[in-house]
Design an enzyme around this catalytic site. Sequence first.
Site, PDB file in Angstrom:
ATOM      1  CG  PHE A 241      -1.956   1.012   1.333  1.00 11.27           C
ATOM      2  CD1 PHE A 241      -3.184   0.819   0.709  1.00 11.27           C
ATOM      3  CD2 PHE A 241      -1.762   2.167   2.075  1.00 11.27           C
ATOM      4  CE1 PHE A 241      -4.198   1.766   0.820  1.00 11.27           C
ATOM      5  CE2 PHE A 241      -2.776   3.112   2.187  1.00 11.27           C
ATOM      6  CZ  PHE A 241      -3.991   2.908   1.554  1.00 11.27           C
TER       7      PHE A 241
ATOM      8  CB  THR B 111       3.966   6.755   4.049  1.00  7.47           C
ATOM      9  OG1 THR B 111       2.891   6.461   4.941  1.00  7.47           O
ATOM     10  CG2 THR B 111       5.002   7.595   4.770  1.00  7.47           C
TER      11      THR B 111
ATOM     12  N   PRO C   6       8.479  10.209   1.601  1.00 10.43           N
ATOM     13  CG  PRO C   6      10.424   9.898   0.328  1.00 10.43           C
ATOM     14  CD  PRO C   6       8.921   9.923   0.214  1.00 10.43           C
TER      15      PRO C   6
ATOM     16  CD  GLU D 234      -1.080   1.509   9.271  1.00 10.09           C
ATOM     17  OE1 GLU D 234      -1.696   2.443   8.717  1.00 10.09           O
ATOM     18  OE2 GLU D 234      -0.617   0.549   8.662  1.00 10.09           O
TER      19      GLU D 234
ATOM     20  CB  THR E 285       2.596   9.870  15.396  1.00  7.56           C
ATOM     21  OG1 THR E 285       1.845  11.090  15.288  1.00  7.56           O
ATOM     22  CG2 THR E 285       3.501   9.718  14.179  1.00  7.56           C
TER      23      THR E 285
ATOM     24  CG  PHE F  74      -4.854  17.867  12.579  1.00  7.16           C
ATOM     25  CD1 PHE F  74      -4.374  16.635  13.002  1.00  7.16           C
ATOM     26  CD2 PHE F  74      -6.223  18.085  12.610  1.00  7.16           C
ATOM     27  CE1 PHE F  74      -5.237  15.647  13.439  1.00  7.16           C
ATOM     28  CE2 PHE F  74      -7.096  17.107  13.047  1.00  7.16           C
ATOM     29  CZ  PHE F  74      -6.599  15.884  13.459  1.00  7.16           C
TER      30      PHE F  74
END
Length: 393
Positions: free
Chosen positions: A137, A140, A142, A371, A373, A391
């Site tokens: 999958f 994410t 870098p 998944e 933090t 956020f």
Amino acid sequence: MTATTATRRPLELFGVDGLLTEDERDIQATVRRFADDRLRPEVGDWFESATLPRELAKEFGALGVLGMHLEGYGCAGTNAVSYGLACAELEAADSGFRSFVSVQGSLSMFSIHRFGSEEQKQEWLPRLAAGEAIGCFGLTEPDFGSNPAGMRTTARRDGGDWILNGTKMWITNGGIADVATVWARTDEGIRGFVVPTGTPGFTAHDIHKKLSLRASVTSELVLEDVRLPDSARLPHATSLGAPLACLNEARFGIVFGALGAARDCVETALDYATSRVQFDRPIAGFQLTQQKLADMTLELGKGFLLALHLGRLKDAGQIRPEQVSLGKLNNVREAIAIARECRTILGGSGITLEYPVLRHANNLESVLTYEGTSEMHSLVIGQALTGLAAFRG
């Protein structure tokens, strides 16, 4: 209570077996036997050599745990609680095994099952369920972990095709995968693509020198002018909400899975403490040791009751993302604290691969941050409580 009548299974104090159905207990026992017979005898060597045998995929498939909570296409169609219990038993052996099953079933397979075309489902899901193919999958990047909305991977139309360019990082199963679900930015927004890993321009580079999740394949994916037909696009994935829904599926497995690692640590510490003699008595007979064991058992049991409650909500179709964040935040945080505390009971023996506790603690360092933090899950819970998103600073 004397040592001869003591329980060495801390969750028995909470009467958890009585909260499960017969089918759930049977599935749990089946996965536990597989872990005991197949995984535990080898995991120390696999962790030390940083390998995960590819043939385990077919063995997991035969066990029925790949995409086990999905319906049809060769999937077992179990309930969410059964899936969670399986995750716990796999992670009691090693987080790498649960990670493999979680990525295969809750990310790769779920993304196709939930957002794919019928042709994509027929082509990939039976093979993935059997372990004949391995999935990964690619979300994410870098520079974009907690903020996937900033992804730089792009997909642009070229006639009837799509051209993908970009890099994905920290991708479990990437180097052994046959198919990748890759998320990219398009002129219409975030879209997902089913990418066979043999497609020209697609390469995977495994990440080495890891100190955590060593019995697991972690990779970088590089896409350089990867050309795909429009039939590779996930037709029902039309926003960033699609990959986030997949992540929520994976997080649910972690809510149970982390407790498996914690339980294995507590049971190991109990066995060690009752046999290790210092000052002419087992160290389990000292008050400070019993305080540690009691506190850890309390947190383990509370975490399991939370996980089971969330599982029942999920099976009822009532679970919300912020509730999964509650479970992930609490249970991983407590699991890693338990693993570290158990290491102190084992003393010097706790740093070797003869015992699993420091291996679990190292693995849980990864589980703590992937998944989502702990900080991100805290903010999800904070937003649910206050109605205010924090956020961005």
